[in-house]
Design an enzyme around this catalytic site. Sequence first.
Site, PDB file in Angstrom:
ATOM      1  N   SER A  38     -65.440  87.684  36.383  1.00  0.00           N
ATOM      2  CA  SER A  38     -65.485  88.946  36.645  1.00  0.00           C
ATOM      3  C   SER A  38     -67.073  89.478  37.287  1.00  0.00           C
ATOM      4  CB  SER A  38     -64.991  89.730  35.350  1.00  0.00           C
ATOM      5  OG  SER A  38     -66.238  89.852  34.616  1.00  0.00           O
ATOM      6  N   SER A 132     -77.726  71.796  23.322  1.00  0.00           N
ATOM      7  CA  SER A 132     -77.728  72.347  21.942  1.00  0.00           C
ATOM      8  C   SER A 132     -79.112  73.278  21.944  1.00  0.00           C
ATOM      9  CB  SER A 132     -78.098  71.127  21.015  1.00  0.00           C
ATOM     10  OG  SER A 132     -78.120  71.739  19.658  1.00  0.00           O
ATOM     11  N   GLY A 134     -78.361  76.678  20.898  1.00  0.00           N
ATOM     12  CA  GLY A 134     -77.611  77.998  20.878  1.00  0.00           C
ATOM     13  C   GLY A 134     -78.152  78.871  22.061  1.00  0.00           C
ATOM     14  N   LYS A 186     -73.365  64.764  21.693  1.00  0.00           N
ATOM     15  CA  LYS A 186     -73.349  66.214  21.314  1.00  0.00           C
ATOM     16  C   LYS A 186     -72.416  66.356  19.990  1.00  0.00           C
ATOM     17  CE  LYS A 186     -74.315  70.564  21.281  1.00  0.00           C
ATOM     18  NZ  LYS A 186     -73.625  71.334  20.513  1.00  0.00           N
ATOM     19  N   HIS A 189     -74.124  65.005  17.024  1.00  0.00           N
ATOM     20  CA  HIS A 189     -75.132  65.938  16.763  1.00  0.00           C
ATOM     21  C   HIS A 189     -74.473  67.119  15.876  1.00  0.00           C
ATOM     22  CE1 HIS A 189     -77.054  69.902  17.213  1.00  0.00           C
ATOM     23  NE2 HIS A 189     -78.111  69.525  17.600  1.00  0.00           N
ATOM     24  N   ASN A 190     -73.513  67.640  16.482  1.00  0.00           N
ATOM     25  CA  ASN A 190     -72.925  68.769  15.432  1.00  0.00           C
ATOM     26  C   ASN A 190     -72.313  68.383  14.251  1.00  0.00           C
ATOM     27  OD1 ASN A 190     -73.035  70.119  17.992  1.00  0.00           O
ATOM     28  ND2 ASN A 190     -71.265  71.277  17.902  1.00  0.00           N
ATOM     29  N   GLU A 193     -75.260  68.243  12.009  1.00  0.00           N
ATOM     30  CA  GLU A 193     -75.447  69.543  11.700  1.00  0.00           C
ATOM     31  C   GLU A 193     -74.422  70.079  10.767  1.00  0.00           C
ATOM     32  OE1 GLU A 193     -75.487  72.245  15.380  1.00  0.00           O
ATOM     33  OE2 GLU A 193     -73.778  73.541  14.331  1.00  0.00           O
ATOM     34  N   ARG A 450     -52.618  44.408  -2.392  1.00  0.00           N
ATOM     35  CA  ARG A 450     -51.989  44.406  -1.128  1.00  0.00           C
ATOM     36  C   ARG A 450     -51.321  43.113  -1.053  1.00  0.00           C
ATOM     37  NH1 ARG A 450     -54.825  43.841   3.160  1.00  0.00           N
ATOM     38  NH2 ARG A 450     -53.559  44.993   4.500  1.00  0.00           N
TER      39      ARG A 450
END
Length: 480
Positions: A38, A132, A134, A186, A189-190, A193, A450
């Site tokens: 848009s 990263s 934010g 990444k 990384h999260n 985090e 087992r």
Amino acid sequence: MATEQKARIGVTGLAVMGSNLARNLARHGFRVAVHNRSAAKTKTLVEQHGHEGDFVAAESLADFVDSLQTPRQVIIMVKAGGPTDAVIDELVELLEPGDMVVDGGNAHYADTRRREAALRERGLHFVGTGISGGEEGALNGPSIMPGGSPESYQHLGPVLEAISAKVDGQPCCTHVGPDGAGHFVKMVHNGIEYADMQLIAEAFDLLHKVAGLGAGEIAEVFRGWNSGDLESYLVEITAEVLGHVDEATGKPFVEVVADQAEQKGTGRWTVQEALELGVPVTGIAEAVFARSLSGHTEQRAAAQKVLPGPSSVSSVADRDAFVEDVRQALYASKVVAYAQGFDEIRAAADTYDWDIDLGAMATIWRGGCIIRARFLERIKDAYDTNKDLPSLLVDSYFADAVIKAQEAWRRVVVAAAAAGVPAPGFSSALSYYDALRSERLPAALIQGLRDFFGAHTYRRVDREGSFHTLWGEGRNEIDA
Ligand code: 6PG
């Protein structure tokens, strides 16, 4: 458009992350083409921030593509999943061989691999890139983790490095590896985090419920911790959040926030992939499950009615000593979580032939990103000294750190259990430490079981081969 007026790079998708990234590019002197589905958002961006640099606003995707220098470099900043595929599908029809499509969203690395292969077929470069930091990071310097071909990095690297965060003059951006490597890193990384935040939350809970400290006092504790080994963005903002007072009620903000932690999925992906790769990322898994548990409000309400905690809880004799114990437990558990995350990156690099430099990953996480922390410098040193380190925990600095912390760590886990305060992150990290250093694990018994019920066979400690015991027929051992 005349060649000299064309933009160096373009950004399509101008929600906050996209427009901040475009502004960051413009502020660094790159002529940047901007486009949004848009057009109103494009207009607003140029109206409000046009003075910050050189923007070329495009209404249609075709005009946007036409406004770019060749080979074209397009950064897509739209929602991961379907919306990203939709933009790629439209774009590829307008691009030419040699052009580069950069996906800066939190895409799943498997999608990135698929897209990279599809675009490569058409002679295009697809660069899945972790970003990263934010909204603030996108504007002022994020940590950037680009995957894709080395050739694409020759074009994109200088631009991405210029807009990334810098630590000691070094950019927090490097070529991670081919195809999905950037998005995989990444994702981990999260995951880290998630683990880091879970451990911080447990430290807060213990200081509150076991040592009886209020939110304001705990804010001060974290502020103090931020000037030592624990120095990090997350510890810094923990002090801010805990010190914040709710205007409406006058209560500490943390007391008026609903205690159900949400998640968008990258932590869960990290655990799912670790399960596939066979890497124990217990710290990240506990963090993901702790968030899930917090959201099960009906179960929690039912349990609160019938399940009591310990009948008596002794108070902490020496508060300062307990605070110091929690600090050490937090540091040691954090080392475990990072060690596990790096193990997962290494396992994926081996599986997908990515040749990821783990020390370089620690380097680009030192600034800009959410998990930026002083001790990443130590992780970089550890992998620089030995790139084949079997575990971060055996590097001399980290081994020393966890050994020094272990008595305090054990006291904290004991105190948590005795007081009935959940500390899944702290205790699972300690169990991992103990399991890793154990000479014998009870896995031997599991092998025996087992073999008993399913003839699954076992190996012996004293000779080569596979064996099976005839459990139902005299218990003789046979070669399997
Ligand atoms: C970053 C953050 C960013 C986002 C997380 C939040 O590196 O800038 O990690 O990607 O804030 O994805 O994830 P959850 O919503 O799942 O907590």
